[in-house]
Design a protein around this motif. Sequence first.
Motif, PDB file in Angstrom:
ATOM      1  N   SER A  31      19.615  50.205  -1.697  1.00  0.00           N
ATOM      2  CA  SER A  31      19.545  50.103  -0.236  1.00  0.00           C
ATOM      3  C   SER A  31      18.335  50.869   0.294  1.00  0.00           C
ATOM      4  N   ASP A  32      18.260  50.967   1.622  1.00  0.00           N
ATOM      5  CA  ASP A  32      17.068  51.456   2.306  1.00  0.00           C
ATOM      6  C   ASP A  32      16.945  52.976   2.247  1.00  0.00           C
ATOM      7  N   TRP A  33      16.371  53.458   1.156  1.00  0.00           N
ATOM      8  CA  TRP A  33      16.036  54.874   0.984  1.00  0.00           C
ATOM      9  C   TRP A  33      14.850  54.914   0.034  1.00  0.00           C
ATOM     10  N   PRO A  34      13.810  55.712   0.330  1.00  0.00           N
ATOM     11  CA  PRO A  34      12.598  55.682  -0.493  1.00  0.00           C
ATOM     12  C   PRO A  34      12.838  55.837  -1.991  1.00  0.00           C
ATOM     13  N   GLY A  35      13.739  56.741  -2.363  1.00  0.00           N
ATOM     14  CA  GLY A  35      13.998  56.953  -3.781  1.00  0.00           C
ATOM     15  C   GLY A  35      14.708  55.799  -4.454  1.00  0.00           C
ATOM     16  N   TRP A  36      15.254  54.894  -3.652  1.00  0.00           N
ATOM     17  CA  TRP A  36      15.929  53.717  -4.209  1.00  0.00           C
ATOM     18  C   TRP A  36      15.080  52.454  -4.068  1.00  0.00           C
ATOM     19  N   ILE A  37      14.378  52.324  -2.947  1.00  0.00           N
ATOM     20  CA  ILE A  37      13.441  51.210  -2.825  1.00  0.00           C
ATOM     21  C   ILE A  37      12.392  51.307  -3.928  1.00  0.00           C
ATOM     22  N   ALA A  38      12.172  52.510  -4.426  1.00  0.00           N
ATOM     23  CA  ALA A  38      11.189  52.726  -5.490  1.00  0.00           C
ATOM     24  C   ALA A  38      11.442  51.865  -6.720  1.00  0.00           C
ATOM     25  N   TRP A  39      12.673  51.440  -6.920  1.00  0.00           N
ATOM     26  CA  TRP A  39      12.966  50.540  -8.049  1.00  0.00           C
ATOM     27  C   TRP A  39      12.119  49.271  -7.976  1.00  0.00           C
ATOM     28  N   GLU A  40      11.710  48.896  -6.756  1.00  0.00           N
ATOM     29  CA  GLU A  40      10.879  47.703  -6.573  1.00  0.00           C
ATOM     30  C   GLU A  40       9.585  47.786  -7.380  1.00  0.00           C
ATOM     31  N   ILE A  41       9.077  48.989  -7.572  1.00  0.00           N
ATOM     32  CA  ILE A  41       7.839  49.149  -8.336  1.00  0.00           C
ATOM     33  C   ILE A  41       8.035  48.640  -9.762  1.00  0.00           C
ATOM     34  N   GLY A  42       9.124  49.057 -10.381  1.00  0.00           N
ATOM     35  CA  GLY A  42       9.407  48.607 -11.742  1.00  0.00           C
ATOM     36  C   GLY A  42       9.660  47.118 -11.825  1.00  0.00           C
ATOM     37  N   VAL A  43      10.345  46.584 -10.814  1.00  0.00           N
ATOM     38  CA  VAL A  43      10.639  45.150 -10.796  1.00  0.00           C
ATOM     39  C   VAL A  43       9.347  44.350 -10.666  1.00  0.00           C
ATOM     40  N   GLN A  44       8.531  44.708  -9.684  1.00  0.00           N
ATOM     41  CA  GLN A  44       7.324  43.933  -9.408  1.00  0.00           C
ATOM     42  C   GLN A  44       6.278  44.040 -10.506  1.00  0.00           C
ATOM     43  N   LYS A  45       6.260  45.140 -11.206  1.00  0.00           N
ATOM     44  CA  LYS A  45       5.271  45.325 -12.260  1.00  0.00           C
ATOM     45  C   LYS A  45       5.775  44.857 -13.629  1.00  0.00           C
ATOM     46  N   LYS A 237       3.980  59.722  -8.403  1.00  0.00           N
ATOM     47  CA  LYS A 237       3.440  61.078  -8.261  1.00  0.00           C
ATOM     48  C   LYS A 237       1.915  61.107  -8.340  1.00  0.00           C
ATOM     49  N   ALA A 238       1.312  60.079  -8.925  1.00  0.00           N
ATOM     50  CA  ALA A 238      -0.138  60.049  -9.065  1.00  0.00           C
ATOM     51  C   ALA A 238      -0.777  59.675  -7.728  1.00  0.00           C
ATOM     52  N   GLU A 239      -1.602  60.558  -7.208  1.00  0.00           N
ATOM     53  CA  GLU A 239      -2.161  60.377  -5.866  1.00  0.00           C
ATOM     54  C   GLU A 239      -2.945  59.077  -5.719  1.00  0.00           C
ATOM     55  N   GLU A 240      -3.594  58.653  -6.805  1.00  0.00           N
ATOM     56  CA  GLU A 240      -4.401  57.440  -6.723  1.00  0.00           C
ATOM     57  C   GLU A 240      -3.560  56.173  -6.541  1.00  0.00           C
ATOM     58  N   ASN A 241      -2.238  56.309  -6.737  1.00  0.00           N
ATOM     59  CA  ASN A 241      -1.348  55.152  -6.591  1.00  0.00           C
ATOM     60  C   ASN A 241      -0.672  55.091  -5.225  1.00  0.00           C
ATOM     61  N   LEU A 242      -0.964  56.047  -4.343  1.00  0.00           N
ATOM     62  CA  LEU A 242      -0.235  56.145  -3.082  1.00  0.00           C
ATOM     63  C   LEU A 242      -0.302  54.858  -2.264  1.00  0.00           C
ATOM     64  N   ASP A 243      -1.470  54.276  -2.132  1.00  0.00           N
ATOM     65  CA  ASP A 243      -1.606  53.061  -1.319  1.00  0.00           C
ATOM     66  C   ASP A 243      -0.748  51.934  -1.881  1.00  0.00           C
ATOM     67  N   ASP A 244      -0.745  51.788  -3.190  1.00  0.00           N
ATOM     68  CA  ASP A 244       0.052  50.730  -3.814  1.00  0.00           C
ATOM     69  C   ASP A 244       1.540  50.999  -3.637  1.00  0.00           C
ATOM     70  N   VAL A 245       1.946  52.249  -3.805  1.00  0.00           N
ATOM     71  CA  VAL A 245       3.351  52.629  -3.630  1.00  0.00           C
ATOM     72  C   VAL A 245       3.812  52.327  -2.208  1.00  0.00           C
ATOM     73  N   LEU A 246       3.017  52.742  -1.229  1.00  0.00           N
ATOM     74  CA  LEU A 246       3.382  52.500   0.174  1.00  0.00           C
ATOM     75  C   LEU A 246       3.438  51.013   0.478  1.00  0.00           C
ATOM     76  N   LYS A 247       2.540  50.255  -0.090  1.00  0.00           N
ATOM     77  CA  LYS A 247       2.524  48.807   0.131  1.00  0.00           C
ATOM     78  C   LYS A 247       3.813  48.163  -0.382  1.00  0.00           C
ATOM     79  N   ILE A 248       4.237  48.559  -1.577  1.00  0.00           N
ATOM     80  CA  ILE A 248       5.442  47.973  -2.182  1.00  0.00           C
ATOM     81  C   ILE A 248       6.702  48.389  -1.422  1.00  0.00           C
ATOM     82  N   LEU A 249       6.821  49.673  -1.122  1.00  0.00           N
ATOM     83  CA  LEU A 249       8.032  50.163  -0.466  1.00  0.00           C
ATOM     84  C   LEU A 249       8.137  49.652   0.968  1.00  0.00           C
ATOM     85  N   SER A 250       7.042  49.685   1.693  1.00  0.00           N
ATOM     86  CA  SER A 250       7.084  49.265   3.101  1.00  0.00           C
ATOM     87  C   SER A 250       7.365  47.775   3.237  1.00  0.00           C
TER      88      SER A 250
END
Length: 329
Positions: A31-45, A237-250
């Motif tokens: 559901s809608d919580w950053p630590g859980w939406i984060a699963w989308e990163i693994g799914v999409q990649k 946690k890697a700063e260079e990935n922040l834009d990609d992380v925000l794009k996926i979660l948002s």
Amino acid sequence: MKLLPRLGFTAVALLAMCGFANAAPLKIAYSDWPGWIAWEIGVQKGWFKEAGVEVDFQWFDYVPSMDAYVSGKVDAVCMTNGDALVTGATGKPSVGIIINDFSNGNDMIVAAPGINSIKELKGKKVGIEEGFVSHLLLLTGLEKNGLKSDDVTIVNTPTNETPQVLASKAVDAIGAWQPNSGQALKALPGSKPVFTSADAPGIIYDLLYVSPESLEKNKDDWAKVVKVWYRIAAYMKAEENLDDVLKILSARVKISPEEYEPFLKGTYILTLDEALKRWETGTGLGTVYGSSKVVNEFNLKFKVYEKTQDVAKYLDPSLTKALAGKKGE
């Protein structure tokens, strides 16, 4: 599966040996919580496929996600450590195998304009959903500032209604988590957070909880899920990935990356090494065991349930520890 009898015994055996006989994916409610939406990163990649595990992430609002778990529609659910105790006390046990994060500011007590500290809530009305984490956050804030629970008047309010209730000025403050806490700040210009989960780090842990039956039956697959999670956490946690992380979660909640960034900052994602420390047994909010004991006492005091819960039965660090051991080899 209907085709298997036509293949003959040898073919079926070969399929089973290759892991195809049990084709049902692990069903996970999130559901809608950053630590859980984060699963989308693994799914999409495609990281779950790389790890060799089939997963089916199903999107819900938070309370319906727990309902889906309780009714057996999914194998696992993303919950806070406190809500896991509640679902277990009412008949559906679960075992936490991953500590995704702890809330680090997303949970807030938001006060109306003119109220600048939690001490100034004495004698005021606070809109809170009784028995939920915001209630615990309020009581913790009051205690830390020398006040008692009866120094404020609780107005029982569903969390998703707190922004409107604060804006209507029916109460002097509300307690909520993101996105509701952020909406409350927007709904009443001049309102401000007077106490947040950043002031009591560890009061709210967010975990992946699995049914004991599924964990026993599919332990190797859940170990692969744990491995993927810490790949996700390292990526975040890697700063260079922040834009990609925000794009996926948002994108998952249909807002802009810029709007989403404060939500992510209010959530402390745990790396593997950080999680190991939080898995240690102990008291206080520095470990998930200690935090869960605090929540258990709160739930008993406010009659969320009647019988004390053995928090150790709700937590299993073995898969995380096993992964850490392999990492050190």
